[in-house]
Design a protein around this motif. Structure first.
Motif: not given
Length: 409
Positions: A116-132
């Motif tokens: 949820r933290w990834f999703v909530d901070n997606r815009d501020a981080l300009q998050l493009r991808y996550i590696f598990h």
């Protein structure tokens, strides 16, 4: 006199009856003709059908088109998250989700909070991808752990936030039983994502194609149990997409003290060194946080041509993990990557020494790998429209980035 009037009314009555009959016949004939449309009516139907077909094709092209960076007149927004406070040149981020085995087993709430933290901070981080990085669950034969992991990862699915996931040793056990993984995280779950490039053996291995800020990346992951066939497939994919910057993620590669494991050394010799587009390798599995850098001479002229950074991220030794994740900020103008570690659970920015958890490294972001002397660029270096996803069967399947995907292994 009365007879004369009846004689005058009789013709009028007959005329009315004739008119009623004619109207009735007209209705009957019209109904019959409606069952056999004219050429013009058929043409109209064909036009309507064509319009529906065109609309459907347009939707397919939008959804399944090759990922591409959309150039606009205004500048792309920079990362504005507090994790990178004071740094104003970061263009976008990729994130790392280390071993989640203890969260699936005992703390599913932490697992959900991380995503949820990834999703909530997606815009501020300009998050493009996550590696598990693997070890999704702790016990592969416990369905409740897979269900917990499924719910947690579904948060990213629902947000359409791209991520790649691989297996670790805990996910398959000593017998390398992939059935639970196939059930919850097989290719069917990801096949229709526009960034999904292709898979090996029902998502045991897969690659995603991510474009960001003019840069083209291929995220190539392979799960537990890497042998000759897996190596061949990975090399095939990296060759076909050699114009993209490659980031590899596997479960076992770098050990706790920054030395490559047996498998890590094998992958370095057989995957990293032969493929000039590989710039970054990430793994979990071994407790701790470590990194190393190798400079590789691709054209054998005695001078290094590229630098490969290798990073271990595994926080399960810290009271089960405490929800630590990693975020990597890419500064394209300075060829730098800023790594930040954070826990949404305990709100801390490091678990070990600060310079282990938070650091900066240089990354050559040149799209064109340095070529051997005299080697000319040829037309066939363009990305393939179709790619073989399992060399041992010599099957071909469509690349998700070029055409509408179909199941292929």
């Amino acid at each position: 006199m009365n007879v004369s009037m009846r004689d005058q009314e009789q013709p009028s009555y007959i005329i009315i009856k004739i008119m009623i009959v004619l109207l009735f016949l007209g209705c009957v004939i019209s109904g019959i003709l409606s069952l056999f449309p004219t050429k013009q009516t058929g043409l109209n139907a064909q036009v309507a059908s064509a319009e529906r077909h065109i609309h459907q094709r347009q939707f397919q092209r939008v959804f399944f088109r090759k990922p591409e960076f959309i150039h606009e007149d205004h500048q792309e927004p920079k990362v504005s998250h507090k994790l990178f406070k004071g740094i104003h040149s970061i263009d976008f981020t990729f994130a790392v989700l280390p071993d989640t085995q203890y969260y699936s087993r005992s703390h599913p709430d932490i697992f959900k909070r991380m995503n949820r933290w990834f999703v909530d901070n997606r815009d501020a981080l300009q998050l493009r991808y996550i590696f598990h990085l693997g070890d999704i669950v702790n016990n592969h034969d416990q369905p409740y752990q897979w269900k917990a992991a499924d719910k947690a990862m579904r948060i990213l699915d629902d947000a359409m936030l791209p991520y790649g996931i691989i297996t670790g040793n805990h996910d398959v056990g000593f017998q390398k039983n992939y059935r639970p993984f196939y059930h919850y995280f097989g290719e069917e779950r990801y096949l229709w994502n526009p960034w999904y490039g292709g898979d090996y053996e029902n998502n045991k291995g897969h690659f995603d194609l991510i474009n960001s800020d003019g840069q083209k990346y291929i995220m190539l992951g392979m799960g537990w149990g890497i042998g000759g066939q897996e190596i061949a497939w990975m090399n095939h994919v990296l060759h076909d997409y050699r114009k993209r910057i490659a980031i590899l993620f596997v479960h076992d590669y770098l050990g706790s003290y920054g030395k490559r494991t047996v498998q890590g050394q094998m992958l370095f010799e057989k995957i990293v060194k032969p493929n000039r587009n590989v710039r970054l390798v990430m793994n979990g599995h071994s407790y701790g946080a470590a990194r190393r850098v190798d400079k590789i001479d691709d054209n054998l002229d005695g001078k290094p041509d590229r630098q490969v950074t290798q990073i271990l991220s595994d926080y399960q030794s810290v009271k089960g993990g405490q929800g630590y994740i990693r975020v990597m900020g890419f500064d394209l103008s300075h060829d730098k990557v800023y790594v930040r570690t954070f826990s949404p659970q305990v709100n801390r920015t490091h678990a070990f020494k600060k310079n282990k958890d938070n650091f900066t490294f240089s990354l050559d972001l040149d799209q064109e790998p340095k070529k051997k002397a005299g080697q000319n660029r040829t037309k066939d270096q363009d990305e393939p429209k179709r790619i073989k996803t399992e060399p041992k069967h010599e099957k071909t399947g469509p690349s998700k980035t070029e055409v509408e995907p179909k199941k292929s292994k």
